[in-house]
Scaffold this motif. Structure first.
Motif, mmCIF file in Angstrom:
data_model
loop_
_atom_site.group_PDB
_atom_site.id
_atom_site.type_symbol
_atom_site.label_atom_id
_atom_site.label_comp_id
_atom_site.label_asym_id
_atom_site.label_seq_id
_atom_site.Cartn_x
_atom_site.Cartn_y
_atom_site.Cartn_z
ATOM 1 N N MET A 1 39.680 -20.763 12.995
ATOM 2 C CA MET A 1 39.827 -19.334 12.698
ATOM 3 C C MET A 1 39.162 -18.504 13.793
ATOM 4 O O MET A 1 38.078 -18.831 14.264
ATOM 5 N N HIS A 2 39.817 -17.418 14.196
ATOM 6 C CA HIS A 2 39.252 -16.493 15.180
ATOM 7 C C HIS A 2 38.665 -15.295 14.434
ATOM 8 O O HIS A 2 39.385 -14.544 13.783
ATOM 9 N N ILE A 3 37.348 -15.150 14.540
ATOM 10 C CA ILE A 3 36.636 -14.078 13.837
ATOM 11 C C ILE A 3 36.227 -13.001 14.832
ATOM 12 O O ILE A 3 35.534 -13.288 15.815
ATOM 13 N N LEU A 4 36.661 -11.783 14.583
ATOM 14 C CA LEU A 4 36.222 -10.642 15.387
ATOM 15 C C LEU A 4 35.024 -10.019 14.671
ATOM 16 O O LEU A 4 35.158 -9.464 13.581
ATOM 17 N N TYR A 5 33.874 -10.126 15.278
ATOM 18 C CA TYR A 5 32.598 -9.706 14.685
ATOM 19 C C TYR A 5 32.222 -8.361 15.317
ATOM 20 O O TYR A 5 32.026 -8.276 16.525
ATOM 21 N N ILE A 6 32.139 -7.317 14.510
ATOM 22 C CA ILE A 6 31.872 -5.970 15.028
ATOM 23 C C ILE A 6 30.467 -5.537 14.616
ATOM 24 O O ILE A 6 30.181 -5.341 13.439
ATOM 25 N N HIS A 7 29.591 -5.428 15.602
ATOM 26 C CA HIS A 7 28.192 -5.058 15.341
ATOM 27 C C HIS A 7 27.708 -4.185 16.491
ATOM 28 O O HIS A 7 27.553 -4.652 17.613
ATOM 29 N N GLN A 8 27.468 -2.916 16.212
ATOM 30 C CA GLN A 8 27.112 -1.975 17.269
ATOM 31 C C GLN A 8 25.812 -2.348 17.976
ATOM 32 O O GLN A 8 25.639 -2.064 19.158
ATOM 33 N N TYR A 9 24.888 -3.016 17.263
ATOM 34 C CA TYR A 9 23.569 -3.302 17.848
ATOM 35 C C TYR A 9 23.296 -4.797 17.972
ATOM 36 O O TYR A 9 22.185 -5.253 17.727
ATOM 37 N N PHE A 10 24.271 -5.566 18.353
ATOM 38 C CA PHE A 10 24.116 -7.011 18.504
ATOM 39 C C PHE A 10 23.025 -7.342 19.524
ATOM 40 O O PHE A 10 22.986 -6.787 20.623
ATOM 41 N N LYS A 11 22.121 -8.263 19.132
ATOM 42 C CA LYS A 11 21.036 -8.706 20.018
ATOM 43 C C LYS A 11 20.978 -10.227 20.038
ATOM 44 O O LYS A 11 21.262 -10.897 19.039
ATOM 45 N N ILE A 12 20.560 -10.770 21.181
ATOM 46 C CA ILE A 12 20.317 -12.199 21.297
ATOM 47 C C ILE A 12 18.805 -12.425 21.274
ATOM 48 O O ILE A 12 18.030 -11.472 21.438
ATOM 49 N N PRO A 13 18.340 -13.659 21.049
ATOM 50 C CA PRO A 13 16.902 -13.896 20.868
ATOM 51 C C PRO A 13 16.010 -13.442 22.014
ATOM 52 O O PRO A 13 14.830 -13.137 21.786
ATOM 53 N N SER A 14 16.526 -13.364 23.222
ATOM 54 C CA SER A 14 15.694 -12.933 24.353
ATOM 55 C C SER A 14 15.536 -11.421 24.428
ATOM 56 O O SER A 14 14.809 -10.910 25.281
ATOM 57 N N LEU A 97 40.303 -12.907 11.134
ATOM 58 C CA LEU A 97 39.390 -12.252 10.212
ATOM 59 C C LEU A 97 38.447 -11.345 10.997
ATOM 60 O O LEU A 97 37.959 -11.732 12.067
ATOM 61 N N ALA A 98 38.199 -10.162 10.485
ATOM 62 C CA ALA A 98 37.197 -9.276 11.090
ATOM 63 C C ALA A 98 35.961 -9.260 10.191
ATOM 64 O O ALA A 98 36.066 -9.378 8.968
ATOM 65 N N LEU A 99 34.801 -9.154 10.822
ATOM 66 C CA LEU A 99 33.543 -9.015 10.081
ATOM 67 C C LEU A 99 32.813 -7.829 10.697
ATOM 68 O O LEU A 99 32.416 -7.869 11.864
ATOM 69 N N ALA A 100 32.678 -6.761 9.936
ATOM 70 C CA ALA A 100 32.008 -5.553 10.430
ATOM 71 C C ALA A 100 30.676 -5.400 9.714
ATOM 72 O O ALA A 100 30.613 -5.448 8.490
ATOM 73 N N THR A 101 29.608 -5.233 10.493
ATOM 74 C CA THR A 101 28.287 -5.113 9.899
ATOM 75 C C THR A 101 27.670 -3.762 10.232
ATOM 76 O O THR A 101 27.616 -3.352 11.383
ATOM 77 N N SER A 102 27.249 -3.057 9.185
ATOM 78 C CA SER A 102 26.643 -1.748 9.368
ATOM 79 C C SER A 102 25.161 -1.943 9.695
ATOM 80 O O SER A 102 24.645 -3.057 9.580
ATOM 81 N N THR A 103 24.389 -0.957 10.067
ATOM 82 C CA THR A 103 24.796 0.426 10.149
ATOM 83 C C THR A 103 25.255 0.762 11.565
ATOM 84 O O THR A 103 24.969 -0.013 12.478
ATOM 85 N N PRO A 104 25.919 1.911 11.713
ATOM 86 C CA PRO A 104 26.309 2.913 10.727
ATOM 87 C C PRO A 104 27.579 2.515 9.979
ATOM 88 O O PRO A 104 28.231 1.523 10.325
#
Length: 395
Positions: A1-14, A97-104
């Protein structure tokens, strides 16, 4: 499955900031899914930058945002990302599938468009109950805009295939509009391999201008209006003459200068603002502190919060002082891993701090309970499995 993950403030551990989406995306990849992350960056020069990070295909849009922005500047940033991400989301091929995580809340708009125009289902993750948060905080006073925002919220919930809430209070907020079977509660995540009890780094304490023999309290993360960190400063003021205690703030936000100015004016020399650090250094700093403090402004809507710093504090094995009369209060009291203090009672905060300072047995018992709770209930391995099961079940 191809998931489009929408998160305006995505951060990686570094990077400084919450990394929940990183760990969830990594777990999806382990399950054999492809993940494309649609997010923003203020530092890139180009309008769009594509990177592959630990198997995650990340698309960065140049949309400035920081905690020091005014309300209007933030709204502009939200709308900017909403428009740009919607255009780009429609161009991503073979999305299942899309996954959108707030905020906003506007993060849900591109997912809504994908469903309407391309029949792609979406999951919506609620990290804060918008628009109720800005309404109660006074940032959205216009009655017409409030009505439009609430209708938009209802539309996103209605059209979502499934909704994930980060706390029981948030889930209850969604359940006002949607049936129980459509809503899951997966709280923020502890990271027991990133925050853990160990020998204190005395060299780093010295380098940061801290004493090695003091009793240290830490607040780490955002210092925005919602955090109400002045309640901690008032408590520090009660202990002004006690040189055995130090208060440490790491992170930043819109109220940081106000807090600094107050401390300078009232000569609160035991309060230190150290700035922002990546997760590895944050972990070292949290580890050499004795107690963690999680602060929020005293508003009912903020009682539903699910803050990263709380779960990282559990992982670090720190007693936690919370001032929000919601599920976090119930958590620390039920599991005896911290205490609740009314944010309007600085004397009570000072007394709670002194109690933990002088009673090693109590402090150590709470520390042990905190770590155990992180390991058995809230670690990312446990909660990411729950997320993966949700996807596998077709939600």
């Amino acid at each position: 499955m191809h998931i489009l993950y929408i998160h305006q403030y995505f951060k990686i551990p570094s990077e400084p900031g919450g990394t929940r989406s990183y760990w969830v995306a990594k777990r999806f990849i382990e399950e054999g899914h492809k993940v494309t992350m649609l997010t923003t960056s203020s530092s890139i020069q180009e309008k769009i930058v594509h990177k592959t990070i630990d198997g995650i295909e990340v698309i960065y849009l140049k949309v400035p945002y920081n905690q020091n922005m005014s309300i209007m500047a933030r709204v502009k940033s939200f709308i900017n990302f909403m428009i740009k991400s919607t255009r780009l989301a429609l161009k991503v091929k073979n999305v299942d599938l899309a996954l959108a995580t707030s905020t906003p809340l506007t993060v849900g708009f591109p997912a809504l468009v994908l469903k309407k125009l391309r029949k792609i289902p979406f999951i919506f993750e609620v990290r804060d109950l918008w628009p109720e948060v800005p309404i109660q905080m006074g940032g959205l006073n216009n009655k017409l805009l409030q009505k439009l925002a609430v209708n938009f919220e209802k539309s996103i919930y209605k059209n979502a295939k499934h909704i994930v809430a980060l706390s029981p209070g948030m889930a209850a907020g969604v359940l006002k509009y949607e049936p129980q079977e459509k809503v899951s509660m997966i709280p923020n995540m502890a990271k027991i391999d990133a925050f853990w009890p160990r020998e204190k780094n005395k060299q780093l304490q010295t380098e940061l201008g801290l004493r090695t023999d003091s009793f240290k309290l830490i607040h780490f993360g955002a210092l925005g209006l919602a955090n109400g960190a002045m309640s901690i400063i008032r408590g520090a003021e009660e202990l002004k003459e006690d040189t055995s205690i130090e208060f440490i703030f790491i992170g930043g936000g819109s109220t940081e200068e106000e807090l600094k100015n107050y401390c300078q004016k009232h000569q609160l020399k035991q309060v230190h603002f150290l700035g922002r650090f990546p997760m590895e250094e944050t972990s070292e700093i949290v580890n050499f502190c004795d107690v963690s403090m999680v602060s929020f402004k005293d508003l009912p809507i903020l009682y539903t919060n699910s803050p990263n710093k709380l779960f990282d504090s559990l992982s670090a094995g720190k007693p936690i002082i919370v001032n929000s009369a919601g599920w976090t209060k119930e958590m620390v009291e039920k599991h005896n891993c911290g205490v609740y203090v009314n944010p309007h009672q600085p004397t009570a905060l000072a007394q709670a701090i002194k109690s933990l300072q002088v009673d090693d047995t109590l402090k150590n018992e709470m520390a042990k309970n905190a770590r155990k709770l992180a390991e058995t209930t809230y670690d990312k391995s446990i909660l990411c499995d729950q997320y993966a099961s949700l996807i596998a079940a077709g939600n």
